[in-house]
Motif scaffolding. Sequence first.
Motif, PDB file in Angstrom:
ATOM      1  N   TRP A 268      50.162  73.078  70.364  1.00  0.00           N
ATOM      2  CA  TRP A 268      50.440  73.386  69.638  1.00  0.00           C
ATOM      3  C   TRP A 268      50.337  72.251  68.591  1.00  0.00           C
ATOM      4  CZ3 TRP A 268      53.575  73.756  73.584  1.00  0.00           C
ATOM      5  CH2 TRP A 268      53.657  72.496  73.792  1.00  0.00           C
ATOM      6  N   THR A 270      50.758  69.395  66.219  1.00  0.00           N
ATOM      7  CA  THR A 270      52.068  67.950  65.765  1.00  0.00           C
ATOM      8  C   THR A 270      51.044  66.723  64.827  1.00  0.00           C
ATOM      9  OG1 THR A 270      53.720  68.662  67.708  1.00  0.00           O
ATOM     10  CG2 THR A 270      53.682  66.745  66.234  1.00  0.00           C
ATOM     11  N   SER A 292      64.634  70.793  70.255  1.00  0.00           N
ATOM     12  CA  SER A 292      63.624  72.224  70.482  1.00  0.00           C
ATOM     13  C   SER A 292      63.255  71.321  71.876  1.00  0.00           C
ATOM     14  CB  SER A 292      62.400  72.380  70.130  1.00  0.00           C
ATOM     15  OG  SER A 292      61.302  72.917  71.833  1.00  0.00           O
ATOM     16  N   ASP A 295      59.844  69.534  72.754  1.00  0.00           N
ATOM     17  CA  ASP A 295      60.394  67.933  71.928  1.00  0.00           C
ATOM     18  C   ASP A 295      59.984  66.937  73.035  1.00  0.00           C
ATOM     19  OD1 ASP A 295      61.348  68.855  69.494  1.00  0.00           O
ATOM     20  OD2 ASP A 295      63.440  68.109  70.316  1.00  0.00           O
ATOM     21  N   VAL A 298      54.940  67.073  73.857  1.00  0.00           N
ATOM     22  CA  VAL A 298      53.863  65.902  72.251  1.00  0.00           C
ATOM     23  C   VAL A 298      54.142  63.941  73.189  1.00  0.00           C
ATOM     24  CG1 VAL A 298      53.447  65.110  70.390  1.00  0.00           C
ATOM     25  CG2 VAL A 298      54.027  67.558  70.847  1.00  0.00           C
ATOM     26  N   TYR A 397      61.861  63.803  64.301  1.00  0.00           N
ATOM     27  CA  TYR A 397      60.845  65.237  63.763  1.00  0.00           C
ATOM     28  C   TYR A 397      61.365  65.614  62.708  1.00  0.00           C
ATOM     29  CZ  TYR A 397      58.638  65.897  68.953  1.00  0.00           C
ATOM     30  OH  TYR A 397      57.854  65.537  70.133  1.00  0.00           O
ATOM     31  N   LYS A 400      62.589  71.288  63.516  1.00  0.00           N
ATOM     32  CA  LYS A 400      62.630  72.217  65.094  1.00  0.00           C
ATOM     33  C   LYS A 400      61.003  71.998  65.290  1.00  0.00           C
ATOM     34  CE  LYS A 400      64.383  75.481  68.068  1.00  0.00           C
ATOM     35  NZ  LYS A 400      65.150  76.694  68.220  1.00  0.00           N
ATOM     36  N   THR A 401      60.302  71.961  66.340  1.00  0.00           N
ATOM     37  CA  THR A 401      58.751  71.724  66.470  1.00  0.00           C
ATOM     38  C   THR A 401      58.893  73.364  66.779  1.00  0.00           C
ATOM     39  OG1 THR A 401      59.513  69.821  67.401  1.00  0.00           O
ATOM     40  CG2 THR A 401      57.344  71.305  68.113  1.00  0.00           C
ATOM     41  N   LYS A 405      53.649  76.350  64.035  1.00  0.00           N
ATOM     42  CA  LYS A 405      53.988  75.668  62.879  1.00  0.00           C
ATOM     43  C   LYS A 405      53.393  73.734  62.794  1.00  0.00           C
ATOM     44  CE  LYS A 405      59.078  76.154  63.210  1.00  0.00           C
ATOM     45  NZ  LYS A 405      59.901  75.582  63.567  1.00  0.00           N
ATOM     46  N   ASN A 407      53.697  70.748  62.784  1.00  0.00           N
ATOM     47  CA  ASN A 407      54.672  69.569  63.061  1.00  0.00           C
ATOM     48  C   ASN A 407      54.866  68.486  63.027  1.00  0.00           C
ATOM     49  OD1 ASN A 407      56.451  72.283  64.721  1.00  0.00           O
ATOM     50  ND2 ASN A 407      54.372  71.706  66.140  1.00  0.00           N
ATOM     51  N   LYS A 408      55.357  67.686  62.668  1.00  0.00           N
ATOM     52  CA  LYS A 408      55.069  66.331  62.375  1.00  0.00           C
ATOM     53  C   LYS A 408      56.427  65.315  62.762  1.00  0.00           C
ATOM     54  CE  LYS A 408      54.476  67.713  57.956  1.00  0.00           C
ATOM     55  NZ  LYS A 408      54.252  69.316  58.000  1.00  0.00           N
ATOM     56  N   LEU A 409      56.175  64.408  63.219  1.00  0.00           N
ATOM     57  CA  LEU A 409      56.696  63.269  64.045  1.00  0.00           C
ATOM     58  C   LEU A 409      56.103  62.074  63.719  1.00  0.00           C
ATOM     59  CD1 LEU A 409      58.424  62.761  66.914  1.00  0.00           C
ATOM     60  CD2 LEU A 409      55.988  62.358  68.062  1.00  0.00           C
TER      61      LEU A 409
END
Length: 482
Positions: A268, A270, A292, A295, A298, A397, A400-401, A405, A407-409
């Motif tokens: 996924w 990220t 999530s 989390d 990644v 984050y 929610k991962t 999506k 995702n952004k961290l």
Amino acid sequence: MINIAIDGPSGAGKSTIAKTISKKLNIMYLDTGAMYRAVALYALENGADLSDSEAIGELLNNIDLTFIDNGTENAVCINGRDVSKEIRRHEISKSASEVSKLSKVRDFLVEMQRKIAAENDVVLDGRDITSNVLPNAKYKFYLTATAEERARRRCSELKEKGQDVDYQKVLQDIVDRDYNDMNRQIAPLVKTEDSIEIDSTSLAQEQVADLILTHIKEIDGKSVCPVNTAVARLQDKEIQAVAKKTKRKSIFIRGFAAFVKWVMGGLWHTKIYFKDNFIKNSKAVVICNHYSALDPCVIISRLLGKNGKVMMKNEITKNKFIASVADELGCIPVKRGEADLNAVKKVLSALNHNSQVLIFPEGTRNKNENFKEMLPFKAGVATFALKTKSPVVPMMYYKKTGIFKRNKLVVGEPFWLDEFYAQKPSEVKDVATDYIRAKMVDLRKEVDLLVEKCKGSKKKYLKYKRLQSKELYENANNRSQE
Ligand code: DC
């Protein structure tokens, strides 16, 4: 026979270290202090005056002391009764020190200890092993630490057991016992000239055990290493078969874990912002908001170093296969809702060995999907960072991962808790936790700015920050000219 003798004052960590060594070398462990404690307990139970040598000498005729050391459990029995727990009571420590002054008691126990050492490969710890019980032992160590550090360790041990303790009193008891043990007439505690001294004040127990094993190998030279001798005893076919199976299994598990790691990192999308803030080659307590099960994935596969660890709820270890894979991926299972000493030790040891440990300070997942506010923080992060003087790396984050999506961290700047180092971790852990939380709240604001105002563009964000600081600077300048 392999006889490893370890002496040192109370609270220097001898028994834990001796146990670790005995397990690593697969040989017996004999806690000689427990023998003095057992005699003291028996004397107290029989109403004897602890300084009355005659009366205690009489009692010795009725004591049958036995030991169980079956690899998983160490127990001491008086006349068949397991007294392992009772002899650890605080008042027994003092009484053991009293009876250990009596020559009748010492002769009785020393004879037993020498017999056990003559018939077994054994690690013995105590006060007079190197000087009196086994003066000719090949491997002799003197383990010490400052009285204050020993008192601090004892206090945390007792507090973890739920006992209320006063540090000053514990320290005074340790100083008194040192005095008794070092100044009694018979076989006082001394560091013999041929013992290797190890000061464990600022070392983790694993490090001390490793140091001792290294010295043992050095004493032996390359040819007759006791590790080989001990392993050589495992000639039994059955054991070898199990060993082979374990090896095959571990190759499979390692391969599977590598595959899982690869999948976790790529399946996924990220985007990780400010990756350079992540400390990869030295110790760090890594913290992150959590909502999530994806989390940690990644972070494990794309950020943590080779020896990185993750604290996770121990429910994952219920299935043996998953537990082995999780272990391979660096998971440290923790029992929630109780003080899990084993997990605590593993985290401290990992940090002391320069690993990064990922901890979710909220302790559980934040179920609120419209998350902006974190749950209250547990004090564990602060305690670990304070005890090991590790930097804290905050991460956040944005939402929610999800597998489908973008995702952004965001990795924030590392910080140290050095303003609290002068005090005891147990006293400042709560303020330090507030401090850590405030840092995460600041990071949250930056994440919102980056993702919402700057549409996730790092370039725009940095430009915005530059302008913001320029504006601040000009404002300050104008004000000072007014
Ligand atoms: O290691 P410990 O605290 O469990 O030991 C209890 C007491 O026994 C300690 O005060 C000193 C005494 N002791 C001793 O005199 N000689 C030994 N070999 C081991 C312990």
